[in-house]
Scaffold this active site. Structure first.
Site, PDB file in Angstrom:
ATOM      1  N   GLU A 112       0.849  -1.193   0.000  1.00 50.95           N
ATOM      2  CA  GLU A 112       0.000   0.000   0.000  1.00 50.95           C
ATOM      3  C   GLU A 112       0.883   1.240   0.000  1.00 50.95           C
ATOM      4  O   GLU A 112       2.114   1.166   0.119  1.00 50.95           O
ATOM      5  CB  GLU A 112      -0.952  -0.013   1.202  1.00 50.95           C
ATOM      6  CG  GLU A 112      -2.030  -1.081   1.096  1.00 50.95           C
ATOM      7  CD  GLU A 112      -3.051  -1.020   2.214  1.00 50.95           C
ATOM      8  OE1 GLU A 112      -2.954  -0.125   3.065  1.00 50.95           O
ATOM      9  OE2 GLU A 112      -3.946  -1.879   2.247  1.00 50.95           O
ATOM     10  N   HIS A 228      -8.873  10.123   2.705  1.00 51.03           N
ATOM     11  CA  HIS A 228      -8.554   9.015   1.810  1.00 51.03           C
ATOM     12  C   HIS A 228      -8.734   9.484   0.371  1.00 51.03           C
ATOM     13  O   HIS A 228      -9.738  10.116   0.042  1.00 51.03           O
ATOM     14  CB  HIS A 228      -9.453   7.808   2.087  1.00 51.03           C
ATOM     15  CG  HIS A 228      -8.912   6.531   1.536  1.00 51.03           C
ATOM     16  ND1 HIS A 228      -8.913   6.248   0.192  1.00 51.03           N
ATOM     17  CD2 HIS A 228      -8.319   5.465   2.137  1.00 51.03           C
ATOM     18  CE1 HIS A 228      -8.359   5.061  -0.008  1.00 51.03           C
ATOM     19  NE2 HIS A 228      -7.989   4.570   1.165  1.00 51.03           N
ATOM     20  N   ARG A 274      -0.883   9.286   1.523  1.00 50.85           N
ATOM     21  CA  ARG A 274      -2.283   9.585   1.213  1.00 50.85           C
ATOM     22  C   ARG A 274      -2.582  11.073   1.057  1.00 50.85           C
ATOM     23  O   ARG A 274      -3.385  11.469   0.218  1.00 50.85           O
ATOM     24  CB  ARG A 274      -3.186   8.976   2.289  1.00 50.85           C
ATOM     25  CG  ARG A 274      -3.313   7.479   2.154  1.00 50.85           C
ATOM     26  CD  ARG A 274      -4.148   6.881   3.251  1.00 50.85           C
ATOM     27  NE  ARG A 274      -4.358   5.456   3.017  1.00 50.85           N
ATOM     28  CZ  ARG A 274      -4.963   4.646   3.864  1.00 50.85           C
ATOM     29  NH1 ARG A 274      -5.398   5.110   5.018  1.00 50.85           N
ATOM     30  NH2 ARG A 274      -5.119   3.376   3.583  1.00 50.85           N
ATOM     31  N   HIS A 331     -11.124  10.315   6.310  1.00 50.37           N
ATOM     32  CA  HIS A 331     -10.849   8.899   6.545  1.00 50.37           C
ATOM     33  C   HIS A 331     -10.365   8.603   7.956  1.00 50.37           C
ATOM     34  O   HIS A 331     -10.854   7.677   8.602  1.00 50.37           O
ATOM     35  CB  HIS A 331      -9.801   8.431   5.536  1.00 50.37           C
ATOM     36  CG  HIS A 331      -9.543   6.961   5.546  1.00 50.37           C
ATOM     37  ND1 HIS A 331     -10.548   6.024   5.386  1.00 50.37           N
ATOM     38  CD2 HIS A 331      -8.395   6.245   5.683  1.00 50.37           C
ATOM     39  CE1 HIS A 331     -10.034   4.803   5.423  1.00 50.37           C
ATOM     40  NE2 HIS A 331      -8.725   4.907   5.617  1.00 50.37           N
ATOM     41  N   ARG A 366      -1.140   9.225   9.086  1.00 53.74           N
ATOM     42  CA  ARG A 366      -1.016   7.799   9.397  1.00 53.74           C
ATOM     43  C   ARG A 366      -0.556   7.011   8.181  1.00 53.74           C
ATOM     44  O   ARG A 366      -1.060   7.186   7.073  1.00 53.74           O
ATOM     45  CB  ARG A 366      -2.367   7.255   9.855  1.00 53.74           C
ATOM     46  CG  ARG A 366      -2.395   5.752  10.074  1.00 53.74           C
ATOM     47  CD  ARG A 366      -3.784   5.293  10.466  1.00 53.74           C
ATOM     48  NE  ARG A 366      -4.752   5.519   9.433  1.00 53.74           N
ATOM     49  CZ  ARG A 366      -5.143   4.612   8.528  1.00 53.74           C
ATOM     50  NH1 ARG A 366      -4.607   3.407   8.535  1.00 53.74           N
ATOM     51  NH2 ARG A 366      -6.056   4.895   7.628  1.00 53.74           N
ATOM     52  N   SER A 371      -3.560   1.392  11.399  1.00 50.21           N
ATOM     53  CA  SER A 371      -4.633   1.657  12.365  1.00 50.21           C
ATOM     54  C   SER A 371      -5.165   0.386  13.017  1.00 50.21           C
ATOM     55  O   SER A 371      -5.375   0.348  14.232  1.00 50.21           O
ATOM     56  CB  SER A 371      -5.778   2.431  11.692  1.00 50.21           C
ATOM     57  OG  SER A 371      -6.191   1.776  10.512  1.00 50.21           O
TER      58      SER A 371
END
Length: 529
Positions: A112, A228, A274, A331, A366, A371
């Site tokens: 990711e 997001h 992100r 998000h 983050r 998370s």
């Protein structure tokens, strides 16, 4: 259950992990304002990040986490998270947690954004949260863990010594109830419902942060909100999350002219952090262009992403066409209630874990899939602490009949949509002083103040009041930080200011009905009306 030793408010991954650790030692009550499945953890498509691959290491995961968070974290806290997280995830694997595997039986590790290694464990393709929640739920004893659903906690009860010893709720019929225990844990999630476009469950509107603030707890990093990049866009609104794992499998971002929008923006292209990808999509859409995820190069999309396939089918988006329309949405909240390494707040007897907490691990942004790892780690860590410290007799902590305080009647003069639009327009992906000041002025014009003891006719009024409280904290924090860092982007201060703001935090706390902001770096305290 005749006795309750520990009350947990919220029912996500962090809450269930904590309850699982405690159940052999204490009686636990979990209170959730909706149903157990109605929360962000159940919706989580992305996986759990953990450095368990053969080529991976805690050091590599630490480096990625710090870079994504713009070095605003507490490095030791991040390292502890990853060391504990690696052990806990390996334990889950060994006990048979339903993580996806390759044909040869090895764990399937995904990639990711902002990760340098394949380290994302998934379950059910894009249903990790649901699968993990069900795994944890099956392990809970209903004799030791009681669930109270559809009740909204709207006040924390403290005794005369300032210890938190209970909660005040409204049930689905707006009847008031009291519950008492020596330890109260907030695990209520983030603030996505404060925005009209969000990946969060609609019920997630910052309740825990409002509860803690009104009771006198400290909050910090409230300006850092992750948007997001890719929510499904259909019929003029966002309709659900398109996991970052889709980009990890090779999807690219195109505008309606067929241009790849991440070219020249970041070396990692679609897998950039992100906030960078969200800002790029936002700017394209502000120009009047639509943005799409081109998934044409992904083989067996339906098999790899069954819930996303179902979401697209529900909204009549053809997967065969190879393009999914997307738009950013709120998000994840990096800030929240200030806690130590086990989840303790500055209020004795009150704890916070998961997204509602600010423990120093996420920084300004983050890292993807950290998370669920946070929830697992802090749930277990707080459980270990409570077991080691023991639970004192409830009778020594509170006197229930002395703690019933009549609230002050309050009426709410605005609609949720007004506040949400103000948040998106002025405290959204890109911010500037003019817009932040305008929204703060609108908030301050409302005939509301900070009340520890409140009384409302309905849960909807409580909901709106909490939204007002959290919106004010976020807006004030965003106005005070005069730089851009991670999820906090100021068009009037577009650069990071490492000399003035790298580790600098605003600590917010209620002070005699007003907002107190402590800037420990500058040794300044301000009281706002």
């Amino acid at each position: 259950m005749e006795k309750t030793d520990i009350i947990i408010v919220g029912s996500g991954i962090a809450a269930l992990q904590l309850a699982r650790r405690l159940q052999d030692h204490f009686y636990v009550m979990i209170i959730t304002k909706d149903e157990i499945e109605s929360g962000n953890s159940y919706l989580a498509q992305g996986g759990v990040a953990a450095p368990i691959g053969l080529k991976d290491s805690v050091h590599s995961h630490l480096k990625d986490t710090l870079e994504a968070g713009c070095y605003h974290q507490l490095e030791d806290s991040v390292k502890e998270l990853l060391v504990d997280g690696k052990r806990i995830v390996e334990s889950l694997v060994n006990e048979g947690a339903p993580f996806d595997r390759e044909d040869d039986g090895s764990l399937s590790l995904g990639m990711e954004g902002a990760h340098s290694e394949y380290r994302i464990l998934h379950s059910g393709g894009d249903q990790t949260g649901k699968f993990l929640m069900n795994h944890l739920l099956k392990s809970l004893s209903r004799e030791k863990v009681q669930f109270v659903e559809r009740e909204m906690v709207y006040e924390l009860v403290k005794n005369d010594r300032g210890q938190c010893c209970g909660v005040k709720t409204k049930d689905k019929d707006d009847a008031i109830r009291f519950y008492y225990a020596p330890h109260i844990v907030l695990a209520t999630g983030g603030i996505g419902g404060l925005y009209p476009s969000t990946s969060n469950h609609p019920s997630v509107t910052g309740d825990g942060m409002a509860l803690a603030f009104l009771a006198g707890a400290k909050l910090s990093d409230m300006e850092f909100i992750q948007f997001h990049p890719t929510l499904l866009w259909s019929d003029g609104k966002t309709c659900g999350l398109i996991s970052e794992a889709v980009r990890g499998e090779g999807a690219i971002l195109l505008n309606d002219a067929g241009k790849r929008i991440m070219e020249g923006v970041d070396p990692l292209m679609e897998l950039a952090p992100r906030h960078i990808v969200a800002e790029c999509i936002y700017k394209e859409r502000r120009k009047g262009r639509n943005v799409y995820l081109d998934i044409s190069r992904i083989e067996d999309f339906q098999g790899k992403f069954p819930s996303i396939f179902a979401l697209c089918s529900k909204h009549h988006i053809s997967i065969e066409a190879g393009r999914i329309p997307v738009s950013p949405g709120c998000h994840f909240m990096m800030g929240g209630i200030v806690t130590d390494r086990v989840g303790r707040t500055n209020i004795p007897g009150l704890y916070a874990i998961g997204e509602v907490a600010c423990s120093g691990i996420h920084g300004a942004n983050r890292l993807a899939s950290n998370s669920l790892l946070e929830g697992l780690v802090y749930g277990e860590r707080l459980g270990e602490y409570l077991i080691e410290s023991g639970v004192r007799s409830s009778a020594l902590v509170y006197s229930p009949f002395d703690r019933i305080v009549e609230g002050e009647p309050i009426s709410i003069p605005f609609h949720a949509d007004e506040l949400k639009e103000g948040m998106m327009n002025h405290v959204g992906i890109i911010r500037k002083e003019e817009g932040l000041s305008a929204h703060l002025e609108w908030l301050n014009e409302q005939p509301l103040t900070f009340h520890e003891h409140i009384d409302f006719n309905s849960r909807e009024e409580i909901h709106l009041y909490f939204m007002w409280v959290v919106s004010l904290l976020v807006t004030e924090s965003a106005l005070l930080r005069t730089e851009s860092r991670g999820g906090h982007i100021r068009s009037d201060f577009p650069m990071e200011d490492n000399a003035g703001w790298l580790k600098r935090k605003m600590v917010l706390q209620k002070n005699e009905g007003r907002l107190r902001v402590d800037d420990h770096e500058q040794n300044e305290t301000k009281i706002y009306a």
